[in-house]
Design a protein around this motif. Structure first.
Motif, PDB file in Angstrom:
ATOM      1  N   MET A   1      44.571   3.432  -6.749  1.00 24.20           N
ATOM      2  CA  MET A   1      43.237   3.975  -6.975  1.00 24.20           C
ATOM      3  C   MET A   1      42.482   3.093  -7.948  1.00 24.20           C
ATOM      4  SD  MET A   1      42.160   7.865  -8.132  1.00 24.20           S
ATOM      5  CE  MET A   1      42.612   7.596  -9.843  1.00 24.20           C
ATOM      6  N   ASP A  10      39.755   6.655  -4.219  1.00 23.46           N
ATOM      7  CA  ASP A  10      41.079   7.295  -4.321  1.00 23.46           C
ATOM      8  C   ASP A  10      42.081   6.574  -3.414  1.00 23.46           C
ATOM      9  OD1 ASP A  10      40.593   8.118  -1.734  1.00 23.46           O
ATOM     10  OD2 ASP A  10      40.242  10.234  -2.230  1.00 23.46           O
ATOM     11  N   GLU A  11      43.282   7.127  -3.338  1.00 25.44           N
ATOM     12  CA  GLU A  11      44.365   6.468  -2.629  1.00 25.44           C
ATOM     13  C   GLU A  11      44.158   6.461  -1.131  1.00 25.44           C
ATOM     14  OE1 GLU A  11      45.127  10.739  -3.362  1.00 25.44           O
ATOM     15  OE2 GLU A  11      44.653   8.995  -4.616  1.00 25.44           O
TER      16      GLU A  11
END
Length: 409
Positions: A1, A10-11
């Motif tokens: 991230m 985000d991931e």
């Protein structure tokens, strides 16, 4: 991230932007690293910054209308609020809010300026209307006409008012111009009619003047020409070309007559000048007869002078009173001598003078006797009264004795 102060990835590759209300998803990134994702969405933010900057410059440096500026600001605000970009979107919204306030302030300023300009325009147009309505009554046709045309040009250069006000003022302005035009047309129509009447009258005067040009009745004809000139002036002016042509003919006819008369009078002046010299010589000769000593001889000599005088003829009018006055003075002196001689030799007049003298002498002698008697009686008052009467009678007696002496004793 990956993240920065205004956004994160985000991931799953979903990109978020941070706002005062919290995070908002702006997109996803699968093709590269999270840093590249943030850089991509930050460039979108920078694009918004550039657009806002350009709009701020347009508002500041151009005459962009308030309506267009407001529309542009609202459009950018919508873009900023729904932008898929990472950055300080709240700061951009504040910039746009401030820019909108600036536009509204400028709108109020321009509104006030327009209101002021409109009021100035209204005042200026009202003044133009007032002047036009005043000029509508003028009889200075050329000056007023030129001024009204100038007022139209001034009107065209003024800003328009609201439609109703502008139309009302223009109606008054146009009505004033129309009223002036109608009056001017009526004036010049009447003037043309007067000039046509004057032309007809003057054509008759010219015809009469030309019929008199060969006349040799100098005095009556000159008087008729003076009358024609008086009637010419009273007729007024004809149209310019007709006036000039008729006046040329009128003057030409006068010139023919007066030139002939002046030529004849010049010859007469020479003749009368010679006559004056002859009469002045006779006046000198007559004056030498005075004082009258031999009445019979003087009377005969004057009769001869008078016969020669009558045979000479006219002298210049301005010299006539003086030279004739000299001869008349001699004639009066001779008449006075004749009257004195008649009185001196008239027996009836002498007898009357002698009778009057005798009566006055008797009265004087009687008064003297009465005075002596009153003094002897001591009546001084009566004596004084009688002396007053004596003085009056004595004065009359002295005058009578003097008149009797004129009859030779």
């Amino acid at each position: 991230m990956s993240s920065d102060p205004w956004g994160r990835v985000d991931e799953t590759g979903t990109v978020y932007v941070r706002t005062a209300e919290g995070e908002r998803e702006v997109g996803s990134w699968q093709a590269g690293s999270p840093a590249e994702a943030l850089a991509y969405f930050e460039r979108k933010y920078e694009g918004l910054v550039v657009e806002i900057g350009l709009l701020e410059r347009r508002v500041r440096t151009t005459d962009l209308s308030a309506k267009d500026a407001q529309a542009a600001v609202e459009h950018l605000r919508e873009q900023v609020r729904g932008a898929n970009a990472v950055g300080d979107l709240e700061a951009l919204d504040k910039r746009l809010e401030k820019l909108l306030s600036t536009v509204q302030e400028r709108q109020e300023v321009r509104k006030a300026e327009r209101a002021k300009q409109s009021e100035e325009s209204r005042k200026a147009k009202e003044e133009l209307v007032a002047e036009a309505e005043q000029l509508a009554e003028s009889e200075q046709w050329r000056v007023a006409g030129e001024r009204l045309r100038a007022l139209v040009d001034i009107w065209k250069g003024l800003p328009r008012l609201d439609r109703k006000s502008d139309d009302e003022l223009w109606h008054r302005f146009s009505h004033a111009r129309s009223a002036f035009s109608k009056r001017r047309k009526a004036h010049f129509a009447a003037l043309d009619a007067q000039r046509e009447d004057a032309r007809k009258v003057k054509e008759g005067l010219v015809a009469e003047a030309e019929s008199l040009s060969e006349s040799t009745e100098w005095g009556p004809t000159a008087a008729r020409y003076r009358d024609l000139m008086t009637r010419w002036k009273a007729a007024g002016r004809a149209q310019r070309e007709a006036e000039d042509e008729l006046w040329t003919r009128f003057r030409a006819a006068q010139d023919v007559f007066f030139s002939a008369r002046n030529e004849l009078f010049a010859e007469r002046d020479v003749e009368q000048g010679e006559n004056l010299k002859l009469k002045e010589a006779l006046a000198d000769e007559a004056e030498k007869l005075l004082p009258v000593k031999d009445l019979k001889a003087v009377r005969a000599a004057f009769r001869g002078i008078n016969e020669r005088w009558e045979a000479i003829g006219h002298v210049p009018r301005d010299a006539r009173p003086k030279v004739e006055g000299r001869l008349h003075a001699v004639e009066r002196a001779i008449q006075e001598a004749e009257e004195a001689e008649w009185r001196r030799t008239n027996p009836e007049a002498r007898a009357r003078a002698a009778g009057l003298t005798g009566q006055l002498q008797d009265a004087v002698d009687k008064l003297r006797a009465q005075i002596a008697q009153a003094e002897s009686a001591g009546n001084t008052a009566k004596a004084a009264k009688l002396r007053g009467e004596l003085e009056g009678r004595q004065a009359l007696l002295d005058q009578a004795l003097k008149g009797l002496e004129e009859f030779g004793g």
